[in-house]
Design a protein around this motif. Sequence first.
Motif, PDB file in Angstrom:
ATOM      1  N   ILE A  30      -0.781  17.991  64.065  1.00 49.16           N
ATOM      2  CA  ILE A  30      -0.768  18.815  62.857  1.00 49.16           C
ATOM      3  C   ILE A  30       0.257  19.937  63.017  1.00 49.16           C
ATOM      4  CG2 ILE A  30      -3.141  18.345  62.103  1.00 49.16           C
ATOM      5  CD1 ILE A  30      -3.969  21.017  63.413  1.00 49.16           C
ATOM      6  N   HIS A  31       0.763  20.335  61.874  1.00 49.30           N
ATOM      7  CA  HIS A  31       1.632  21.510  61.826  1.00 49.30           C
ATOM      8  C   HIS A  31       0.847  22.590  61.094  1.00 49.30           C
ATOM      9  CE1 HIS A  31       4.883  23.739  59.466  1.00 49.30           C
ATOM     10  NE2 HIS A  31       4.904  24.190  60.694  1.00 49.30           N
ATOM     11  N   HIS A  32       0.833  23.807  61.656  1.00 49.56           N
ATOM     12  CA  HIS A  32       0.010  24.832  61.024  1.00 49.56           C
ATOM     13  C   HIS A  32       0.792  26.111  60.756  1.00 49.56           C
ATOM     14  CE1 HIS A  32      -0.680  25.642  65.341  1.00 49.56           C
ATOM     15  NE2 HIS A  32      -1.072  24.384  65.414  1.00 49.56           N
ATOM     16  N   GLU A  33       0.148  26.932  59.930  1.00 50.80           N
ATOM     17  CA  GLU A  33       0.794  28.137  59.402  1.00 50.80           C
ATOM     18  C   GLU A  33       1.009  29.213  60.467  1.00 50.80           C
ATOM     19  OE1 GLU A  33      -0.360  30.330  55.186  1.00 50.80           O
ATOM     20  OE2 GLU A  33      -1.888  29.463  56.469  1.00 50.80           O
ATOM     21  N   HIS A  63      -0.574  29.024  67.626  1.00 50.42           N
ATOM     22  CA  HIS A  63      -1.880  28.785  68.275  1.00 50.42           C
ATOM     23  C   HIS A  63      -2.089  29.691  69.487  1.00 50.42           C
ATOM     24  CE1 HIS A  63       0.655  26.647  71.044  1.00 50.42           C
ATOM     25  NE2 HIS A  63       0.901  25.650  70.205  1.00 50.42           N
ATOM     26  N   ARG A  67      -8.838  20.957  68.568  1.00 47.43           N
ATOM     27  CA  ARG A  67      -7.402  21.203  68.342  1.00 47.43           C
ATOM     28  C   ARG A  67      -6.809  21.635  69.672  1.00 47.43           C
ATOM     29  NH1 ARG A  67      -4.419  25.157  68.500  1.00 47.43           N
ATOM     30  NH2 ARG A  67      -6.056  26.735  68.428  1.00 47.43           N
ATOM     31  N   MET A  86      -8.826  20.125  57.437  1.00 47.51           N
ATOM     32  CA  MET A  86      -9.061  21.546  57.151  1.00 47.51           C
ATOM     33  C   MET A  86     -10.556  21.859  57.086  1.00 47.51           C
ATOM     34  SD  MET A  86      -6.478  23.376  57.308  1.00 47.51           S
ATOM     35  CE  MET A  86      -7.129  24.913  56.659  1.00 47.51           C
ATOM     36  N   ASN A 105      -3.340  27.328  57.193  1.00 42.71           N
ATOM     37  CA  ASN A 105      -3.303  25.995  56.579  1.00 42.71           C
ATOM     38  C   ASN A 105      -2.629  24.995  57.533  1.00 42.71           C
ATOM     39  OD1 ASN A 105      -3.907  24.303  54.434  1.00 42.71           O
ATOM     40  ND2 ASN A 105      -1.789  24.390  53.724  1.00 42.71           N
ATOM     41  N   ALA A 106      -3.167  23.789  57.590  1.00 41.76           N
ATOM     42  CA  ALA A 106      -2.605  22.777  58.520  1.00 41.76           C
ATOM     43  C   ALA A 106      -2.400  21.465  57.790  1.00 41.76           C
ATOM     44  CB  ALA A 106      -3.559  22.568  59.691  1.00 41.76           C
TER      45      ALA A 106
END
Length: 220
Positions: free
Chosen positions: A16-19, A22, A38, A78, A87-88
């Motif tokens: 996943i790509h997230h906002e 991490h 995750r 989500m 958001n991912a």
Amino acid sequence: MVTRLPYNQCGLISIIHHERPHEDRALEHFLPQGPFARLPLPGNDEHPYRSAIVWAEATKRAERFYALDQNGFARAIMQRLGDDVGNAVPVGRRWIYPLSAQYAQRYTAPRLALAGDSAHGLHPIAGQGLNAGFKDVIALTAVLEERFAKGGDLGSPDLLMRYQRRVRPSNMAMMAACDGLERLFGNDNPVLRFGRDLGLGAMSRLPNLRRAFVKKAMGL
Ligand SMILES: Cc1cc2nc3c(=O)[nH]c(=O)nc-3n(C[C@H](O)[C@H](O)[C@H](O)COP(=O)(O)OP(=O)(O)OC[C@H]3O[C@@H](n4cnc5c(N)ncnc54)[C@H](O)[C@@H]3O)c2cc1C
């Protein structure tokens, strides 16, 4: 001979790509339907904030999630991920694997030793598969070094059996522990839920207990 104990669950894996970044933190939600984790990944030019997800569900449900279009899959992710990293969205392909615990009855045969996943397979709930494999390699190296120092056959049956005796009991215990965790968290029985909440509550209040648990989870 390998004994396999199927979980009737599948693991769904995707990137996943997230906002938000991490910050090298992993996250795991122990959900009654199956754990959702995750795991941080390095970013790239296209997707600076990336993680892998490892998500277990009963086989039929997992197959339905696997078949969702990209938007539906993103929504399902989500719902489980929450606001951990903003958001991912999933990027690239996804994978689905049937999950089982498995163990080899013997780790040795003439001039052969099994180590890592060839000797044992664990439920991914505690993320211990790789650590268990490292411990096998450390133990095998130690018995080989001892024999090398004394001189003698590095592939002799007694030496390989010594390796098996050093690692198989703890691997079996780890498999049972992962299996127990899966049953404990994959269950909505109120009594189990109470015990589980009590344990997690104690862990968050007692830093020494938490540190000991984290060390164990890191295979230290
Ligand atoms: C999605 C996922 C998430 C995981 N997360 C964690 C985690 O967070 N923490 C953790 O500790 N563990 C985790 N694990 C488990 C961990 O990845 C495995 O336990 C570990 O990779 C096992 O290492 P291995 O070297 O024994 O086997 P593998 O990594 O499977 O390596 C075996 C290699 O042998 C090759 N091979 C197979 N057959 C042949 C052949 N005939 N000839 C030549 N080469 C061959 C394969 O291609 C492969 O490269 C996870 C596993 C998965 C699938």
